[in-house]
Enzyme design. Structure first.
Site, PDB file in Angstrom:
ATOM      1  N   ASP A   1     106.343  99.889  10.137  1.00 40.43           N
ATOM      2  CA  ASP A   1     104.485 100.302   9.596  1.00 40.43           C
ATOM      3  C   ASP A   1     104.216 101.473   9.813  1.00 40.43           C
ATOM      4  O   ASP A   1     104.096 101.629  11.206  1.00 40.43           O
ATOM      5  CB  ASP A   1     103.422  99.228   9.798  1.00 40.43           C
TER       6      ASP A   1
ATOM      7  N   HIS B   1     101.394 102.457   8.206  1.00 42.40           N
ATOM      8  CA  HIS B   1      99.956 101.974   8.400  1.00 42.40           C
ATOM      9  C   HIS B   1      99.187 103.599   7.822  1.00 42.40           C
ATOM     10  O   HIS B   1      98.066 103.774   8.009  1.00 42.40           O
ATOM     11  CB  HIS B   1      99.747 102.019   9.427  1.00 42.40           C
TER      12      HIS B   1
ATOM     13  N   ARG C   1     109.817  94.380  12.318  1.00 41.05           N
ATOM     14  CA  ARG C   1     109.749  95.229  12.106  1.00 41.05           C
ATOM     15  C   ARG C   1     108.832  96.423  13.374  1.00 41.05           C
ATOM     16  O   ARG C   1     109.095  94.828  14.695  1.00 41.05           O
ATOM     17  CB  ARG C   1     108.309  95.180  11.683  1.00 41.05           C
TER      18      ARG C   1
ATOM     19  N   GLU D   1     106.913 100.430   5.757  1.00 37.91           N
ATOM     20  CA  GLU D   1     105.909  99.726   5.005  1.00 37.91           C
ATOM     21  C   GLU D   1     104.693 100.957   5.078  1.00 37.91           C
ATOM     22  O   GLU D   1     104.397 101.334   5.758  1.00 37.91           O
ATOM     23  CB  GLU D   1     105.525  98.549   5.616  1.00 37.91           C
TER      24      GLU D   1
ATOM     25  N   TRP E   1      93.580 105.022   9.443  1.00 37.02           N
ATOM     26  CA  TRP E   1      94.164 104.482  10.619  1.00 37.02           C
ATOM     27  C   TRP E   1      94.947 102.866   9.445  1.00 37.02           C
ATOM     28  O   TRP E   1      95.784 102.649  10.089  1.00 37.02           O
ATOM     29  CB  TRP E   1      92.973 103.233  10.728  1.00 37.02           C
TER      30      TRP E   1
ATOM     31  N   ASP F   1      94.364  88.492  11.314  1.00 39.77           N
ATOM     32  CA  ASP F   1      92.872  88.145  10.829  1.00 39.77           C
ATOM     33  C   ASP F   1      92.977  87.737   9.244  1.00 39.77           C
ATOM     34  O   ASP F   1      92.051  87.284   8.778  1.00 39.77           O
ATOM     35  CB  ASP F   1      92.309  89.671  10.271  1.00 39.77           C
TER      36      ASP F   1
ATOM     37  N   ARG G   1     102.646  93.946  -1.014  1.00 42.64           N
ATOM     38  CA  ARG G   1     102.968  92.847   0.683  1.00 42.64           C
ATOM     39  C   ARG G   1     101.241  92.277   0.257  1.00 42.64           C
ATOM     40  O   ARG G   1     100.109  92.269   0.511  1.00 42.64           O
ATOM     41  CB  ARG G   1     103.263  94.181   0.950  1.00 42.64           C
TER      42      ARG G   1
ATOM     43  N   GLU H   1     105.186  87.665   6.348  1.00 42.93           N
ATOM     44  CA  GLU H   1     105.802  89.109   7.820  1.00 42.93           C
ATOM     45  C   GLU H   1     105.025  87.863   8.890  1.00 42.93           C
ATOM     46  O   GLU H   1     103.970  86.778   8.003  1.00 42.93           O
ATOM     47  CB  GLU H   1     104.201  89.897   7.492  1.00 42.93           C
TER      48      GLU H   1
ATOM     49  N   GLU I   1      98.940  95.523   1.158  1.00 44.55           N
ATOM     50  CA  GLU I   1      97.614  94.617   1.440  1.00 44.55           C
ATOM     51  C   GLU I   1      96.588  95.596   1.766  1.00 44.55           C
ATOM     52  O   GLU I   1      95.561  93.943   2.040  1.00 44.55           O
ATOM     53  CB  GLU I   1      98.555  94.915   3.243  1.00 44.55           C
TER      54      GLU I   1
ATOM     55  N   TYR J   1      98.517 102.625  16.826  1.00 44.59           N
ATOM     56  CA  TYR J   1      99.062 101.393  15.881  1.00 44.59           C
ATOM     57  C   TYR J   1      99.695 100.299  16.271  1.00 44.59           C
ATOM     58  O   TYR J   1     100.829 100.688  16.169  1.00 44.59           O
ATOM     59  CB  TYR J   1      98.749 101.920  14.840  1.00 44.59           C
TER      60      TYR J   1
END
Length: 405
Positions: free
Chosen positions: A212, A214, A147, A238, A405, A318, A285, A341, A264, A159
């Site tokens: 990504d 985001h 990525r 993504e 975000w 996380d 995802r 990932e 996600e 980001y």
């Protein structure tokens, strides 16, 4: 065999993690991940006050019935807090079942579909050349998919690329509050195509690249980006746009052939049903921790396979090693697995708390044959890293308008 006790642990070895331990009256126990970044204690309260009391005395091998009980048995369904709590219990029950059978969980799912799990690594740089240098390191270490994220000229923070190299948690100081970051779509478009143009010039087309967004773009902006990136043959783009309105992806899909990945932040099969069923995406995802555990992800995986959609589970830092293990077992089984990932196995503290035997060979994750999920949790080590209230950042446009975000 009955469920005798359910313990919930919160520790912070760099990030906060919520870990659930389901213990039976025969001493067998299982682990689950219930982390919801920035709202960890909400899940703890849900588990301790509302879930655990309902499960004491239940047969831990009745995984499907317990999943349905925790989902259908509550009038207020879905949502990240509810589904993370269900996920943690579900993972722990699969862990227990594997230990009872003396088999790794993937064998209970149907066995291996491949020899290893293909990973994609992250290359995050302060500029395009820095990003590509980091990609080079991953390629030299055997990764076949990467990525690419590069800082955007004119913005203080981008980001994936922190300006002063601190973790988001370190940016919050003694009084934790969400860090605020600036976003400009125009400045982003000024540099993003150049990143992939130079990547292909340097590495050719034998390496897979992802990116990504985001969810920073509107659907028509995402469609424009996908069109611009078509010559560079991305594995996928993504989170190109928010898809709370799943019809938004019709706009993106109808304007570009760049493969699309999303999911996600989704919590149930219903969040992604239309995207999959209408073949508006190529990769789903969802994460085991946030979408109901192994039972729920197996259901989503089977549904996606009907529509030629592959899995690419979220793998952010996380999500604890327990969630990583759940993904590994699902990935090695799923006939329509795409890619996983991978951000590494964490810091020293994390590895002291969560012990496992997963390894990486030439950019692929190799399975542990340990019974259950194959992860152990050190309660004493976890106690050395107490919970710290913290948040993910928020994003604003240059005029101050709150943005995604």
């Amino acid at each position: 065999m009955k469920i005798q006790e359910i313990k919930v642990f919160v520790c912070s070895p760099g990030r906060n993690f919520v870990t659930v331990k389901v213990i039976t009256d025969e001493g067998t126990y299982g682990l689950g991940d219930a982390t919801v970044n920035g709202r960890e204690m909400a899940v703890v309260a849900y588990l301790e006050e509302h879930v655990a009391p309902c499960l004491i005395g239940r047969d831990p091998q009745e995984i499907e019935d317990i999943w349905q009980y925790l989902y259908k048995g509550v009038y207020w369904r879905k949502g990240p807090i509810t589904m993370a709590a269900i996920a943690a219990i579900d993972m722990a029950l699969w862990d227990i079942k594997g230990k009872i059978a003396n088999l790794p969980v993937y064998q209970l799912l149907g066995g291996k579909s491949r020899k290893g799990v293909t990973f994609y690594a992250h290359a995050n740089g302060e500029n395009i050349d820095d990003t590509l240098d980091k990609a080079q390191e991953h390629i030299e270490n055997g990764f076949k998919a990467i990525r690419l994220q590069s800082a955007i000229p004119g913005l203080k923070v981008t980001y994936g690329v922190l300006g002063d190299k601190k973790d988001y948690f370190e940016l919050q100081g003694s009084r934790p509050l969400p860090p605020e970051e600036e976003w400009s779509t125009a400045k982003y478009f000024n540099s993003i195509v150049e990143l992939f143009k130079k990547a292909r010039e340097r590495f050719g087309y034998d390496v897979h690249f992802t990116h990504d967004v985001h969810s920073r773009l509107t659907p028509i902006e995402a469609a424009k980006l996908g069109k611009l990136l078509e010559p560079y043959n991305l594995l996928f783009l993504e989170d190109a746009a928010i898809a709370e309105n799943q019809d938004s992806y019709k706009i993106v899909r109808h304007h570009t052939t760049t493969p699309l990945a999303i999911g996600e932040t989704y919590n149930t099969i219903w969040d992604c049903k239309d995207l999959i069923q209408n073949q508006l995406i190529d990769y789903i995802r969802v994460a085991a921790t946030h979408a109901g555990g192994i039972t729920a992800l197996k259901r989503i995986t089977d549904f996606a396979s009907v529509y030629n959609v592959k899995t690419a589970p979220h793998g952010a830092p996380d999500l604890s090693p327990v969630c990583f293990a759940a993904h590994m077992h699902l990935n090695i089984w799923a006939p329509n697995f795409g890619i996983q990932e991978f951000v590494g196995f964490g810091n020293e503290g994390l590895n002291r708390i969560f012990k496992h035997k997963f390894t990486v060979e030439n950019g692929m994750g190799m399975m542990s044959e340990a019974p259950g999920l194959g992860v152990e949790f050190d309660e004493a080590a976890a106690a050395e890293y107490p919970y710290k209230r913290s948040y993910l950042p928020v994003s604003r446009l240059e005029d101050g308008t709150l943005w995604n975000w």
